[in-house]
Design a protein around this motif. Structure first.
Motif: not given
Ligand SMILES: C[S@@+](CC[C@H](N)C(=O)[O-])C[C@H]1O[C@@H](n2cnc3c(N)ncnc32)[C@H](O)[C@@H]1O
Length: 226
Positions: A50-51, A53-58, A78
């Protein structure tokens, strides 16, 4: 660089480059996400998927290039609304075929290329590049592997962001599962990261970018540079 990975020029030899990606057969790719992003990230590398994925989403932009795309897991999850241009780059045609099917809704451009050699494709420059779980596979020392960024540079717009993650082999505190997998994968040439540490990654990124952010979680370094 280990002796048996280097050719006469000091560049990684073809066998080492092949060993780092030949494992990604259609069968292996059918359980890759569960094995790596389901089990290994949690129990061995101790970095929550999930961490990442956060990098991708941001950091995903509308003109994105994913280098070493694997199954296309992060771009799929994402779940960005749309892309003006999405390019999937990989040396392995099975990875390109699988991720192209999975990401067909974005009509991706496909590029079969070796990141360790100059990349001869003409594209609108990307505003973001993802490079996740690729560096630890590539043969050579970190300072040598980071040449992949120089090869990606002509495909990046001014100010484009490069982000991703890599599993480190040095300066970490691996648990039993991580130690076992590091030994196994490095023996098979699927990983080449026993000498990779966060300092070498940081130094190589800082030589190439003005702004570098690195966070370590378990055995994994997550990075962002622009
Ligand atoms: C461990 S997988 C990571 C896949 C994906 N990024 C992920 O995190 O799920 C490594 C990927 O890098 C690709 N790869 C390995 N060596 C490469 C090279 N020399 N040039 C381009 N891609 C390479 C492999 O084919 C594979 O898709």
């Amino acid at each position: 660089m280990a002796q048996d990975q280097a050719g006469d020029s000091g560049a990684p030899n073809a066998a080492a480059i092949e060993a780092a990606h030949a494992i990604y057969t259609p069968l292996m790719l059918s359980f890759y996400d569960r094995l790596v992003h389901g089990l290994s990230n949690r129990f061995a590398w101790r970095c929550p998927t999930e961490r990442m994925l956060e990098l991708y989403r941001s950091n995903l932009s509308s003109r994105h290039l994913e280098a070493g795309v694997g199954t296309g897991f992060f771009i799929d999850r994402a779940d960005r609304g749309e892309f003006e241009q999405l390019t999937l780059l990989d040396i392995n045609r099975h990875c390109l075929a699988r991720s192209a099917r999975r990401l067909a809704r974005y009509q991706p451009l496909l590029c079969e290329a070796n990141l360790l050699a100059p990349i001869a494709i003409e594209l609108e420059p990307a505003d973001s590049i993802g490079l996740t779980y690729v560096l630890h596979c590539l043969p050579g020392r970190m300072a040598e592997k980071l040449i992949v960024i120089d090869h990606l540079r002509p495909l990046m717009s001014k100010g484009a962001v490069l982000f991703g993650a890599t599993i480190l082999g040095r300066g970490i505190e691996p648990n039993g599962a991580a130690r076992f997998l590091l030994r196994l994968y490095n023996a098979k040439g699927v990983f080449n990261n026993l000498d990779d540490d966060v300092e070498a990654l940081s130094n190589g990124l800082k030589r190439r970018f003005e702004l570098v952010e690195i966070e370590t979680k378990g055995c994994v370094a997550l990075f962002r540079a622009c």
